[in-house]
Design an enzyme around this catalytic site. Sequence first.
Site, PDB file in Angstrom:
ATOM      1  N   SER A 146     -70.452 -13.217   4.102  1.00 32.64           N
ATOM      2  CA  SER A 146     -70.008 -14.043   2.971  1.00 32.64           C
ATOM      3  C   SER A 146     -69.938 -15.507   3.408  1.00 32.64           C
ATOM      4  O   SER A 146     -69.943 -15.805   4.610  1.00 32.64           O
ATOM      5  CB  SER A 146     -68.612 -13.575   2.548  1.00 32.64           C
ATOM      6  OG  SER A 146     -67.961 -14.523   1.730  1.00 32.64           O
ATOM      7  N   TYR A 159     -59.914 -11.445   2.572  1.00 32.32           N
ATOM      8  CA  TYR A 159     -61.383 -11.363   2.484  1.00 32.32           C
ATOM      9  C   TYR A 159     -62.019 -12.212   3.579  1.00 32.32           C
ATOM     10  O   TYR A 159     -62.960 -11.778   4.259  1.00 32.32           O
ATOM     11  CB  TYR A 159     -61.800 -11.839   1.092  1.00 32.32           C
ATOM     12  CG  TYR A 159     -63.261 -11.669   0.743  1.00 32.32           C
ATOM     13  CD1 TYR A 159     -63.769 -10.428   0.340  1.00 32.32           C
ATOM     14  CD2 TYR A 159     -64.137 -12.749   0.765  1.00 32.32           C
ATOM     15  CE1 TYR A 159     -65.102 -10.284  -0.006  1.00 32.32           C
ATOM     16  CE2 TYR A 159     -65.469 -12.611   0.416  1.00 32.32           C
ATOM     17  CZ  TYR A 159     -65.948 -11.374   0.025  1.00 32.32           C
ATOM     18  OH  TYR A 159     -67.270 -11.224  -0.330  1.00 32.32           O
TER      19      TYR A 159
HETATM   20  P1  NAP Z   1     -69.428  -5.481  -6.575  1.00 31.37           P
HETATM   21  O1  NAP Z   1     -70.200  -5.909  -7.760  1.00 31.37           O
HETATM   22  O2  NAP Z   1     -67.953  -5.434  -6.669  1.00 31.37           O
HETATM   23  O3  NAP Z   1     -69.972  -4.095  -5.953  1.00 31.37           O
HETATM   24  C1  NAP Z   1     -69.405  -3.561  -4.801  1.00 31.37           C
HETATM   25  C2  NAP Z   1     -69.842  -2.125  -4.637  1.00 31.37           C
HETATM   26  O4  NAP Z   1     -69.122  -1.538  -3.530  1.00 31.37           O
HETATM   27  C3  NAP Z   1     -69.532  -1.281  -5.858  1.00 31.37           C
HETATM   28  O5  NAP Z   1     -70.589  -0.374  -6.088  1.00 31.37           O
HETATM   29  C4  NAP Z   1     -68.277  -0.534  -5.432  1.00 31.37           C
HETATM   30  O6  NAP Z   1     -68.088   0.690  -6.038  1.00 31.37           O
HETATM   31  C5  NAP Z   1     -68.574  -0.307  -3.956  1.00 31.37           C
HETATM   32  N1  NAP Z   1     -67.374   0.039  -3.207  1.00 31.37           N
HETATM   33  C6  NAP Z   1     -66.205  -0.665  -3.135  1.00 31.37           C
HETATM   34  N2  NAP Z   1     -65.333  -0.014  -2.347  1.00 31.37           N
HETATM   35  C7  NAP Z   1     -65.961   1.117  -1.911  1.00 31.37           C
HETATM   36  C8  NAP Z   1     -65.565   2.203  -1.072  1.00 31.37           C
HETATM   37  N3  NAP Z   1     -64.361   2.253  -0.495  1.00 31.37           N
HETATM   38  N4  NAP Z   1     -66.456   3.209  -0.831  1.00 31.37           N
HETATM   39  C9  NAP Z   1     -67.680   3.167  -1.412  1.00 31.37           C
HETATM   40  N5  NAP Z   1     -68.104   2.192  -2.225  1.00 31.37           N
HETATM   41  C10 NAP Z   1     -67.259   1.172  -2.474  1.00 31.37           C
HETATM   42  O7  NAP Z   1     -69.769  -6.451  -5.407  1.00 31.37           O
HETATM   43  P2  NAP Z   1     -71.071  -7.306  -5.102  1.00 31.37           P
HETATM   44  O8  NAP Z   1     -70.793  -8.665  -5.580  1.00 31.37           O
HETATM   45  O9  NAP Z   1     -72.320  -6.598  -5.451  1.00 31.37           O
HETATM   46  O10 NAP Z   1     -70.865  -7.333  -3.535  1.00 31.37           O
HETATM   47  C11 NAP Z   1     -71.516  -6.479  -2.611  1.00 31.37           C
HETATM   48  C12 NAP Z   1     -71.160  -6.970  -1.217  1.00 31.37           C
HETATM   49  O11 NAP Z   1     -71.545  -8.341  -1.093  1.00 31.37           O
HETATM   50  C13 NAP Z   1     -69.671  -6.939  -0.909  1.00 31.37           C
HETATM   51  O12 NAP Z   1     -69.483  -6.627   0.444  1.00 31.37           O
HETATM   52  C14 NAP Z   1     -69.217  -8.365  -1.185  1.00 31.37           C
HETATM   53  O13 NAP Z   1     -68.068  -8.705  -0.498  1.00 31.37           O
HETATM   54  C15 NAP Z   1     -70.417  -9.117  -0.702  1.00 31.37           C
HETATM   55  N6  NAP Z   1     -70.575 -10.485  -1.230  1.00 31.37           N
HETATM   56  C16 NAP Z   1     -70.620 -10.729  -2.569  1.00 31.37           C
HETATM   57  C17 NAP Z   1     -70.843 -12.019  -3.015  1.00 31.37           C
HETATM   58  C18 NAP Z   1     -70.945 -12.399  -4.470  1.00 31.37           C
HETATM   59  O14 NAP Z   1     -70.988 -13.608  -4.750  1.00 31.37           O
HETATM   60  N7  NAP Z   1     -70.997 -11.465  -5.399  1.00 31.37           N
HETATM   61  C19 NAP Z   1     -71.004 -13.047  -2.098  1.00 31.37           C
HETATM   62  C20 NAP Z   1     -70.916 -12.763  -0.744  1.00 31.37           C
HETATM   63  C21 NAP Z   1     -70.710 -11.465  -0.319  1.00 31.37           C
HETATM   64  P3  NAP Z   1     -67.462   0.869  -7.540  1.00 31.37           P
HETATM   65  O15 NAP Z   1     -68.639   1.358  -8.325  1.00 31.37           O
HETATM   66  O16 NAP Z   1     -66.419   1.895  -7.371  1.00 31.37           O
HETATM   67  O17 NAP Z   1     -66.946  -0.440  -7.997  1.00 31.37           O
HETATM   68  C1  GCO Z   2     -64.401 -16.215  -3.287  1.00 29.52           C
HETATM   69  C2  GCO Z   2     -65.101 -15.119  -2.485  1.00 29.52           C
HETATM   70  C3  GCO Z   2     -66.227 -14.357  -3.105  1.00 29.52           C
HETATM   71  C4  GCO Z   2     -67.627 -14.915  -3.013  1.00 29.52           C
HETATM   72  C5  GCO Z   2     -68.471 -14.682  -1.860  1.00 29.52           C
HETATM   73  C6  GCO Z   2     -68.983 -15.967  -1.269  1.00 29.52           C
HETATM   74  O1  GCO Z   2     -64.552 -17.378  -2.950  1.00 29.52           O
HETATM   75  O2  GCO Z   2     -63.635 -15.901  -4.200  1.00 29.52           O
HETATM   76  O3  GCO Z   2     -65.543 -15.617  -1.330  1.00 29.52           O
HETATM   77  O4  GCO Z   2     -65.954 -14.193  -4.414  1.00 29.52           O
HETATM   78  O5  GCO Z   2     -68.402 -14.362  -4.011  1.00 29.52           O
HETATM   79  O6  GCO Z   2     -68.090 -13.734  -0.968  1.00 29.52           O
HETATM   80  O7  GCO Z   2     -69.910 -15.735  -0.291  1.00 29.52           O
END
Ligand code: NAP
Ligand code: GCO
Length: 265
Positions: A146, A159
Amino acid sequence: MANNAFDLSGKVALITGGSYGIGFAIAMGLAKAGATIVFNDLRQDLVDKGLAAYEAEGVKAHGYVCNVCDEEGVNALVAKIREDVGIIDILVNNAGIIKRIPMLEMSAADFRMVIDVDLNAPFIVAKAVIPGMIEKGRGKIINICSMMSEFGRETVSSYAAAKGGLKMLTRNIASEFGQYNIQCNGIGPGYIETPQTAPLREKQADGSDHPFHTFLMGRTPAGRWGKPEDLAGPAVFLCSEASDFVNGQILYVDGGIQAYFGKQP
Ligand code: NAP
Ligand code: GCO
């Protein structure tokens, strides 16, 4: 090097929490490069929804119910995948949660929960798949990090602690298992349009942009939010032979945020 160094034909890829969002988009990228997709989610109805989404894209994925925090359950999942599909060649530790709570209002239990899903679980899943990779003589592990692997921000103490830890777990797996031809790298997405970031993108009652959106656009040279598909190409690279000498790195896919001081006033 093969003719197409990005070809993943014959590879079995486990993407945790891959039924939608970033995990789904990465899995689709790997599938288009030839990999067989395996994913898990917390409940059967969520797995079924994921399976239907893959099928709608013409991909025959394998979905399983498993909580990535449950070590016994993860070990059973990895054994079952080996039986049903084969030894896992590629692991994408994608499942994750966030709790945006000011630190002084956050309970230790909430803090631990985020560390459990975002840091302890990638350790548990990697530990379960690495023996198979050693047996095969190769393996690729991608940890989804992240911006918070590098930065702090109000409300995301747990986080940031977890994702900073995941960056170092990535480097340690690379250090410990590079000798077995296993590469472990991280992808650090910027701000991506998924359910996780929906609260930061909501329009205000008067129809204006969310203040976080305005703040973010001033910090992002690309001038836009990322889309889950923006992560697919980098993931294919890091899962393929093209990156066999890349180990322990975090590839930030953030529209330039990490390079930018912010828009001048
Ligand atoms: P999301 O939309 O919330 O999806 C997360 C997925 O993980 C969902 O399918 C969720 O299942 C699953 N999950 C959560 N806890 C779990 C558990 N204990 N066992 C199995 N599955 C579980 O998140 P996303 O934005 O796609 O993020 C995916 C990854 O990228 C995460 O690690 C997040 O921190 C990271 N990330 C996201 C962003 C962003 O901007 N979106 C940026 C940087 C990093 P459910 O179907 O039950 O919800
Ligand atoms: C935030 C969290 C996440 C971001 C992500 C950035 O600032 O609230 O960092 O929501 O989506 O992980 O890389």
